[in-house]
Write an enzyme that holds these catalytic residues in place. Structure first.
Site, PDB file in Angstrom:
ATOM      1  CG  HIS A 241      -1.727  -1.220   1.410  1.00 24.26           C
ATOM      2  ND1 HIS A 241      -2.903  -1.438   0.731  1.00 24.26           N
ATOM      3  CD2 HIS A 241      -1.539  -2.316   2.189  1.00 24.26           C
ATOM      4  CE1 HIS A 241      -3.413  -2.605   1.094  1.00 24.26           C
ATOM      5  NE2 HIS A 241      -2.602  -3.158   1.970  1.00 24.26           N
ATOM      6  CG  ASP A 242       2.156   2.621   3.680  1.00 22.45           C
ATOM      7  OD1 ASP A 242       1.004   2.995   3.400  1.00 22.45           O
ATOM      8  OD2 ASP A 242       2.500   2.289   4.827  1.00 22.45           O
TER       9      ASP A 242
END
Length: 314
Positions: A241-242
């Site tokens: 995600h990040d």
């Protein structure tokens, strides 16, 4: 082309660590500072993890500053079921020997933004407590930051903290509401796109074959989230995600999205923290202000290739 100066605000857990490691090897960006915020685990742990991951990568020169230990309102929420008690899968890595910065994250971010005079890009991959507090303290910051690239929210996918809210936004919905209304250009990387941004099992296994201390760490911390995704029936994958907003800064062409209005629900009971958007509405009647580029798609194969290339450079 000169590198873009980037500040990373992070609650360093597993996918945050992957994001940091990739960011340091992306050719078109330069990480000039980091700030720690409470999120995946307590602030003391996210601060320590950020410092230690940078140290492991040989970048003790990048300063890390301590920020908010709780949301603006309410009690903190953690994700230890995913990230472990220490935030990085309960894997231990050597302690950083870098100077321990004593300036607050808010003051440090403001000073850095002034230094780069409108060119600093802020990447926020945790709850937005630090970002909102910095804007509250220094209103002129909104004119000093070029853009904010946020990992957070969800438009169509649903939530992972309640049925509608993504973890980072749910972690401090009041801060998120303020940031989305602040007037800084925003690119939002919510679950709609970050679930697509994953490595397959064979790609994760290839990290193990790279055989150095950084990639050994990356491979070791991949197991807890992959176990969760298997349990949930999502697949034998590792969602990063990040990493999305950071890889976007280097390779924007592999992402697709739409300018839309995004606001955060702060009054609802079962919908607290939902990012409400008109991105799929075929009229401009609802939200007059289009305040965020909502990312909805990513070329997964190219994304995975870039992640693996950055890790292979250690």
């Amino acid at each position: 082309m000169s590198k873009r100066p980037v500040w990373i605000d992070t609650d360093t857990g597993i996918d945050d660590a992957f994001a940091l490691l990739s960011a340091l090897q992306l050719p078109n960006i330069e990480v000039v500072g980091c700030s720690a915020v409470s999120g995946n685990v307590e602030l003391e742990k996210t601060f320590k993890n950020c410092r230690n991951v940078l140290s492991l990568a040989g970048r003790e020169d990048i300063p890390v500053y301590k920020g908010a230990d709780r949301p603006i309102m309410g009690e903190p929420h953690y994700a230890k079921n995913v990230h472990g008690e220490n935030g990085i899968g309960d894997i231990e890595i050597p302690e950083s020997k870098a100077k321990v910065e004593t300036m607050s994250a808010y003051d440090a971010l403001y000073e850095c933004a002034k230094k780069y005079n409108g060119e600093l890009v802020l990447v926020a991959v945790g709850p937005l407590s630090n970002v909102a507090t910095a804007i509250f303290k220094y209103p002129e910051l909104v004119k000093l930051i070029k853009e904010i690239d946020i990992m957070g929210g969800s438009v169509a996918f649903g939530g992972n903290s309640n049925t509608t809210a993504e973890f980072n936004i749910f972690g401090d919905p009041y801060a998120a509401a303020a940031v989305f209304k602040a007037g800084v250009p925003i690119n939002m990387f919510g679950l709609d796109v970050t679930i697509q941004a994953h490595l397959k099992r064979e790609e994760v296994d290839s990290i193990k074959e790279m055989g150095n201390k950084v990639t050994d760490f990356a491979y070791a911390i991949s197991d807890p989230p992959m176990a969760l995704y298997r349990m949930l029936g999502i697949g034998d994958i590792l969602c990063l995600h990040d990493s999305c907003p950071l890889i976007y800064l280097n390779n924007p062409e592999i992402f697709s999205g739409k300018l839309a209005g995004v606001y955060v629900e702060t009054q609802g009971g079962i919908t607290l923290g939902k990012t409400v958007s008109d991105v799929f509405v075929k009229t401009d009647e609802l939200f007059k202000v289009k305040n965020a580029q909502v990312m909805l798609g990513v070329d997964r194969e190219k994304f995975a290739k870039i992640v693996l290339e950055t890790l292979s450079k250690y």
